[in-house]
Design a protein around this motif. Structure first.
Motif, PDB file in Angstrom:
ATOM      1  N   PRO A   4       8.814   7.455  14.097  1.00 30.15           N
ATOM      2  CA  PRO A   4       8.366   7.323  15.480  1.00 30.15           C
ATOM      3  C   PRO A   4       7.931   5.904  15.835  1.00 30.15           C
ATOM      4  N   ALA A   5       7.543   5.118  14.854  1.00 26.14           N
ATOM      5  CA  ALA A   5       7.229   3.727  15.178  1.00 26.14           C
ATOM      6  C   ALA A   5       8.543   2.980  15.387  1.00 26.14           C
ATOM      7  N   PRO A   6       8.564   2.079  16.368  1.00 26.72           N
ATOM      8  CA  PRO A   6       9.807   1.353  16.600  1.00 26.72           C
ATOM      9  C   PRO A   6      10.148   0.447  15.434  1.00 26.72           C
ATOM     10  N   GLN A   7      11.408   0.347  15.154  1.00 24.26           N
ATOM     11  CA  GLN A   7      11.844  -0.530  14.066  1.00 24.26           C
ATOM     12  C   GLN A   7      12.742  -1.585  14.685  1.00 24.26           C
ATOM     13  N   PRO A   8      12.232  -2.761  14.872  1.00 28.31           N
ATOM     14  CA  PRO A   8      13.075  -3.782  15.477  1.00 28.31           C
ATOM     15  C   PRO A   8      14.195  -4.220  14.546  1.00 28.31           C
ATOM     16  N   ASP A  80      15.056  -0.877  22.909  1.00 28.51           N
ATOM     17  CA  ASP A  80      16.266  -0.056  23.031  1.00 28.51           C
ATOM     18  C   ASP A  80      17.196  -0.291  21.839  1.00 28.51           C
ATOM     19  N   ALA A  81      17.306  -1.543  21.418  1.00 28.65           N
ATOM     20  CA  ALA A  81      18.157  -1.854  20.260  1.00 28.65           C
ATOM     21  C   ALA A  81      17.628  -1.159  19.009  1.00 28.65           C
ATOM     22  N   ALA A  82      16.290  -1.084  18.899  1.00 30.29           N
ATOM     23  CA  ALA A  82      15.704  -0.439  17.717  1.00 30.29           C
ATOM     24  C   ALA A  82      16.092   1.039  17.654  1.00 30.29           C
ATOM     25  N   GLY A  83      16.357   1.643  18.805  1.00 28.84           N
ATOM     26  CA  GLY A  83      16.748   3.053  18.818  1.00 28.84           C
ATOM     27  C   GLY A  83      18.238   3.274  18.567  1.00 28.84           C
ATOM     28  N   ASP A  84      19.006   2.180  18.613  1.00 30.58           N
ATOM     29  CA  ASP A  84      20.466   2.286  18.387  1.00 30.58           C
ATOM     30  C   ASP A  84      20.764   2.269  16.897  1.00 30.58           C
ATOM     31  N   ASP A  85      20.230   3.186  16.163  1.00 32.53           N
ATOM     32  CA  ASP A  85      20.478   3.172  14.721  1.00 32.53           C
ATOM     33  C   ASP A  85      20.725   4.602  14.263  1.00 32.53           C
ATOM     34  N   ALA A 133      10.372   1.450  27.731  1.00 29.10           N
ATOM     35  CA  ALA A 133      11.270   1.404  26.566  1.00 29.10           C
ATOM     36  C   ALA A 133      10.574   1.926  25.316  1.00 29.10           C
ATOM     37  N   GLN A 134       9.298   1.597  25.158  1.00 32.70           N
ATOM     38  CA  GLN A 134       8.546   2.097  24.001  1.00 32.70           C
ATOM     39  C   GLN A 134       8.473   3.614  24.042  1.00 32.70           C
ATOM     40  N   ARG A 135       8.271   4.164  25.237  1.00 33.91           N
ATOM     41  CA  ARG A 135       8.191   5.626  25.338  1.00 33.91           C
ATOM     42  C   ARG A 135       9.547   6.275  25.096  1.00 33.91           C
ATOM     43  N   ARG A 136      10.630   5.624  25.567  1.00 36.47           N
ATOM     44  CA  ARG A 136      11.966   6.144  25.249  1.00 36.47           C
ATOM     45  C   ARG A 136      12.178   6.182  23.742  1.00 36.47           C
ATOM     46  N   ASP A 140      12.763   9.471  21.428  1.00 36.82           N
ATOM     47  CA  ASP A 140      13.954   9.590  20.572  1.00 36.82           C
ATOM     48  C   ASP A 140      13.555   9.871  19.128  1.00 36.82           C
ATOM     49  N   ARG A 141      12.548   9.138  18.624  1.00 37.25           N
ATOM     50  CA  ARG A 141      12.143   9.324  17.226  1.00 37.25           C
ATOM     51  C   ARG A 141      11.564  10.712  16.999  1.00 37.25           C
ATOM     52  N   TYR A 142      10.677  11.146  17.904  1.00 35.45           N
ATOM     53  CA  TYR A 142      10.101  12.481  17.718  1.00 35.45           C
ATOM     54  C   TYR A 142      11.179  13.557  17.829  1.00 35.45           C
ATOM     55  N   ALA A 143      12.150  13.366  18.729  1.00 37.64           N
ATOM     56  CA  ALA A 143      13.232  14.356  18.847  1.00 37.64           C
ATOM     57  C   ALA A 143      14.013  14.423  17.530  1.00 37.64           C
ATOM     58  N   ARG A 144      14.303  13.257  16.942  1.00 37.99           N
ATOM     59  CA  ARG A 144      15.026  13.295  15.660  1.00 37.99           C
ATOM     60  C   ARG A 144      14.211  13.986  14.576  1.00 37.99           C
TER      61      ARG A 144
END
Lengths: 216, 216
Positions: A4-8, A80-85, A133-136, A140-144
């Motif tokens: 859930p933490a963003p990963q740049p 957003d890029a951090a979520g594209d993984d 973007a942080q909330r998106r 996304d992380r919690y959904a995964r």
């Protein structure tokens, strides 16, 4: 890899660009977003300027302004890029193990040096674009991560009507509260303790529609 | 009245001044801190200036600079003043009831309009003085709340070696995580759900030195 933490993008291959795969557009995006992370890690939000990012990236300032608009736009694109993984939550074979491994990833991300994830969260209090973007990214992380609960239900560890999201919030919230808001020094036992607490509560039915409150 | 969330002086009698009880010093402090809260509620951290505070308080600018130094000093004094009260956690007769009532106070404070408590937390990401004062206030609030666990131990609801602080963090963290970081709309069920989760985990021994992890 995190959670859930963003990963740049800093420590891993650049995410694919949205529009033109490969080519100059993708290269410029990678250079610019890497420069944002580097500047953020060194100077935090207050030191982050379009000029410094352009200079570090070796990209014309006008390009950065045209494509990202302002610092908030840069931060939003980093998130957003951090979520594209293809990140997936840990799969250890038990609910408690999965939650503990997830919490360990969160604690590692929140205490990493340079403090990029912490700086991105702090920036979300300053910029509406970064906030959205942080909330998106968190969504996304919690959904995964909901698969953690689904696997536990299949293994018979959890009642079928368990609310996965509430379980995940309960398991991870103490990490964020201690490290981001209370700013206590990281406790190596915390990831496992918070996971164990949530798993015990889940086994007792705390996250079903009608928890068995009985005599508590 | 609130709880681990800071409660600024706005809606209640001014706290006693530190040095000279009553008199002009106390009056000036009350006027200035009330002006800080009003400005913060209207414009947030970015709109908060020494000049606007002095003007609203009807106090000479030089006095505000001399006594508080800068905006961080003003915010820190607001937070310190919020801790100068006789707040005690709710006493409902049960662990779950106490935690639910505490969580309700936290949710009310974090969602109040104007969003003063939320603005103070956001300011703690901007000013080191505000950050230190916010952490002092939280430490004080959590310390006062430990009586909730002590009462539950006396009633036989909890094992005697329960770690009160971990229990309180587990009970309250979901509120802060949802409302301050994830910024989800307030859910009226959340205070009770988070309390129930923590109470169930506590009954299962999650906050003792060696939790009975057994087969979870």
């Amino acid at each position: 890899m995190t959670s859930p933490a963003p990963q740049p993008a800093g420590d891993r291959p650049a995410p694919p660009p949205r529009r033109r795969p490969g080519g100059r557009t993708a290269r410029v995006r990678t250079q610019v977003l890497d420069a944002v992370l580097a500047e953020l890690g060194e100077a935090g939000y207050d030191g982050l300027t379009m000029e410094a990012v352009a200079a570090r990236a070796g990209v014309h300032r006008a390009t950065v302004y045209r494509r990202w608009g302002d610092v908030g736009g840069l931060l939003a694109d980093v998130l957003d890029a951090a979520g594209d993984d293809d990140w997936q939550p840990p799969d250890t074979g038990s609910l408690r193990g999965d939650l503990a491994a997830l919490n360990q990833e969160i604690q590692d991300a929140l205490t990493a040096q340079p403090p990029i994830v912490a700086a991105l969260i702090a920036a979300s209090f300053r910029s509406e674009k970064a906030d959205r973007a942080q909330r998106r990214l968190w969504e996304d992380r919690y959904a995964r991560c909901e698969v953690i609960a689904a696997r536990a239900v299949r293994r018979g560890e959890l009642p079928p009507d368990t609310d996965a999201r509430r379980l995940l919030i309960a398991a991870t919230a103490p990490l964020y509260h201690q490290l981001v808001l209370l700013r206590t020094p990281p406790d190596p036992r915390l990831p496992d303790q918070a996971a164990t607490t949530a798993a015990l509560a889940a086994s007792a039915g705390a996250f079903t529609e009608s928890p068995p409150v009985g005599d508590i």
